[in-house]
Write an enzyme that holds these catalytic residues in place. Sequence first.
Site, PDB file in Angstrom:
ATOM      1  N   SER A 106       0.857  -1.193   0.000  1.00  0.00           N
ATOM      2  CA  SER A 106       0.000   0.000   0.000  1.00  0.00           C
ATOM      3  C   SER A 106       0.884   1.230   0.000  1.00  0.00           C
ATOM      4  O   SER A 106       1.978   1.215   0.581  1.00  0.00           O
ATOM      5  CB  SER A 106      -0.892   0.030   1.240  1.00  0.00           C
ATOM      6  OG  SER A 106      -1.559   1.287   1.322  1.00  0.00           O
TER       7      SER A 106
ATOM      8  N   TYR B 248      -1.410  -0.289  10.421  1.00  0.00           N
ATOM      9  CA  TYR B 248      -1.618  -0.876   9.079  1.00  0.00           C
ATOM     10  C   TYR B 248      -0.475  -0.456   8.160  1.00  0.00           C
ATOM     11  O   TYR B 248       0.088  -1.282   7.440  1.00  0.00           O
ATOM     12  CB  TYR B 248      -2.969  -0.402   8.534  1.00  0.00           C
ATOM     13  CG  TYR B 248      -3.185  -0.671   7.054  1.00  0.00           C
ATOM     14  CD1 TYR B 248      -3.546  -1.940   6.601  1.00  0.00           C
ATOM     15  CD2 TYR B 248      -3.040   0.348   6.117  1.00  0.00           C
ATOM     16  CE1 TYR B 248      -3.747  -2.171   5.243  1.00  0.00           C
ATOM     17  CE2 TYR B 248      -3.239   0.130   4.770  1.00  0.00           C
ATOM     18  CZ  TYR B 248      -3.590  -1.133   4.339  1.00  0.00           C
ATOM     19  OH  TYR B 248      -3.792  -1.366   2.992  1.00  0.00           O
TER      20      TYR B 248
HETATM   21  P1  NAP Z   1     -11.498  -6.011   0.700  1.00  0.00           P
HETATM   22  O1  NAP Z   1     -12.372  -5.482  -0.385  1.00  0.00           O
HETATM   23  O2  NAP Z   1     -11.860  -5.763   2.111  1.00  0.00           O
HETATM   24  O3  NAP Z   1     -11.304  -7.576   0.461  1.00  0.00           O
HETATM   25  C1  NAP Z   1     -10.470  -8.293   1.349  1.00  0.00           C
HETATM   26  C2  NAP Z   1     -10.331  -9.727   0.878  1.00  0.00           C
HETATM   27  O4  NAP Z   1      -9.424 -10.388   1.779  1.00  0.00           O
HETATM   28  C3  NAP Z   1     -11.629 -10.505   0.952  1.00  0.00           C
HETATM   29  O5  NAP Z   1     -11.601 -11.481  -0.078  1.00  0.00           O
HETATM   30  C4  NAP Z   1     -11.566 -11.186   2.321  1.00  0.00           C
HETATM   31  O6  NAP Z   1     -12.321 -12.391   2.410  1.00  0.00           O
HETATM   32  C5  NAP Z   1     -10.090 -11.495   2.392  1.00  0.00           C
HETATM   33  N1  NAP Z   1      -9.594 -11.644   3.748  1.00  0.00           N
HETATM   34  C6  NAP Z   1      -9.611 -10.728   4.760  1.00  0.00           C
HETATM   35  N2  NAP Z   1      -9.055 -11.231   5.860  1.00  0.00           N
HETATM   36  C7  NAP Z   1      -8.680 -12.498   5.559  1.00  0.00           C
HETATM   37  C8  NAP Z   1      -8.069 -13.548   6.283  1.00  0.00           C
HETATM   38  N3  NAP Z   1      -7.725 -13.410   7.578  1.00  0.00           N
HETATM   39  N4  NAP Z   1      -7.831 -14.722   5.644  1.00  0.00           N
HETATM   40  C9  NAP Z   1      -8.187 -14.876   4.372  1.00  0.00           C
HETATM   41  N5  NAP Z   1      -8.767 -13.930   3.620  1.00  0.00           N
HETATM   42  C10 NAP Z   1      -9.016 -12.761   4.223  1.00  0.00           C
HETATM   43  O7  NAP Z   1      -9.993  -5.441   0.550  1.00  0.00           O
HETATM   44  P2  NAP Z   1      -9.252  -4.721  -0.694  1.00  0.00           P
HETATM   45  O8  NAP Z   1      -9.474  -3.266  -0.585  1.00  0.00           O
HETATM   46  O9  NAP Z   1      -9.543  -5.435  -1.956  1.00  0.00           O
HETATM   47  O10 NAP Z   1      -7.736  -4.969  -0.249  1.00  0.00           O
HETATM   48  C11 NAP Z   1      -6.956  -6.003  -0.801  1.00  0.00           C
HETATM   49  C12 NAP Z   1      -5.498  -5.699  -0.490  1.00  0.00           C
HETATM   50  O11 NAP Z   1      -5.161  -4.412  -1.043  1.00  0.00           O
HETATM   51  C13 NAP Z   1      -5.204  -5.604   1.013  1.00  0.00           C
HETATM   52  O12 NAP Z   1      -3.935  -6.176   1.276  1.00  0.00           O
HETATM   53  C14 NAP Z   1      -5.170  -4.103   1.264  1.00  0.00           C
HETATM   54  O13 NAP Z   1      -4.372  -3.768   2.368  1.00  0.00           O
HETATM   55  C15 NAP Z   1      -4.575  -3.612  -0.041  1.00  0.00           C
HETATM   56  N6  NAP Z   1      -4.845  -2.190  -0.322  1.00  0.00           N
HETATM   57  C16 NAP Z   1      -6.119  -1.740  -0.513  1.00  0.00           C
HETATM   58  C17 NAP Z   1      -6.327  -0.394  -0.792  1.00  0.00           C
HETATM   59  C18 NAP Z   1      -7.701   0.168  -1.029  1.00  0.00           C
HETATM   60  O14 NAP Z   1      -7.830   1.424  -1.087  1.00  0.00           O
HETATM   61  N7  NAP Z   1      -8.728  -0.638  -1.185  1.00  0.00           N
HETATM   62  C19 NAP Z   1      -5.236   0.473  -0.855  1.00  0.00           C
HETATM   63  C20 NAP Z   1      -3.973  -0.018  -0.641  1.00  0.00           C
HETATM   64  C21 NAP Z   1      -3.773  -1.361  -0.383  1.00  0.00           C
HETATM   65  P3  NAP Z   1     -13.926 -12.362   2.777  1.00  0.00           P
HETATM   66  O15 NAP Z   1     -14.601 -11.813   1.544  1.00  0.00           O
HETATM   67  O16 NAP Z   1     -14.289 -13.768   3.043  1.00  0.00           O
HETATM   68  O17 NAP Z   1     -14.055 -11.441   3.938  1.00  0.00           O
END
Ligand code: NAP
Length: 252
Positions: free
Chosen positions: A146, A160
């Site tokens: 991130s 985080y």
């Molecule tokens: P999201 O929409 O909240 O989706 C999270 C995914 O991870 C879901 O499939 C969830 O499964 C799964 N998950 C969460 N905890 C888990 C665990 N303990 N074991 C297995 N699976 C787990 O998140 P996102 O925004 O797509 O983020 C994905 C990645 O991108 C993360 O590493 C986040 O830090 C990074 N990121 C995101 C952003 C942003 O703005 N969105 C920015 C920078 C970095 P369930 O569906 O079953 O809950």
Amino acid sequence: MHSTRPVVLITGGSRGIGASVAQLAASRGFDVAITYRSEHEAAESVLAACRASGARATACPGNVAVEADVLRMFAEAEAALGPLSHVVNNAGVTGKSGRLEDTSAEVLRTCVDINVTGALFVAREAARRLSVKRGGKGGSIVNISSVAAKLGSAGEYVWYAATKGAIDALTVGLSRELAPDGIRVNAVSPGMTRTDIHERSTQDLGRLERLKPFIPMQRIGEPEEIAEAVLFLMSDAASYITGANLPVTGGR
Ligand code: NAP
């Protein structure tokens, strides 16, 4: 019967960035294994979209922070689809946003367990299975970091940001360790991306719209735009790239 298509395992592939990576990978000729924690219906709809693109697709539920779950998820994915060639280390959480001094030990520990310990379990299993020295076919790992690792997320979730700093260090170190094993290791560092993480994990309603003016491109990124960067790093077009960390942030 195993196909000749490359096989990618994506942790956290049921929603958000992971779901977009899964669907783009399927449309670019990969067979796809997704892992998820609890959202079974969301996972099923990602699988359906992948299959509609002609991919074989399977889902492996489990918690990346639990070693036994990670070992099982990799075993299930390979049993269903054959040897893996790529792994996207994507599952992550933030915890409810706030100042560090007001944040519970449980929130801190859960974030570190999932984002760091979980990512290490996944990277370790990927190394074991992909390494040409261990009988694997080589390939690549893409860690989802991130921009928070660089910005620090003061007042929101410095813990985080710290976990993502660990992912950046993991990416550099593992890229050097695994280069002789035929495995490239890179990271993508998204900026503000339109997924559920903002409202569900940070519990900060309206965060995306509030912070939009601080993004040089003046808009929120779409998960498909992050997925394009991941697919590039996985592709043969990136065959000499390892240890890279690609920001996809709209200039932030
Ligand atoms: P999201 O929409 O909240 O989706 C999270 C995914 O991870 C879901 O499939 C969830 O499964 C799964 N998950 C969460 N905890 C888990 C665990 N303990 N074991 C297995 N699976 C787990 O998140 P996102 O925004 O797509 O983020 C994905 C990645 O991108 C993360 O590493 C986040 O830090 C990074 N990121 C995101 C952003 C942003 O703005 N969105 C920015 C920078 C970095 P369930 O569906 O079953 O809950």
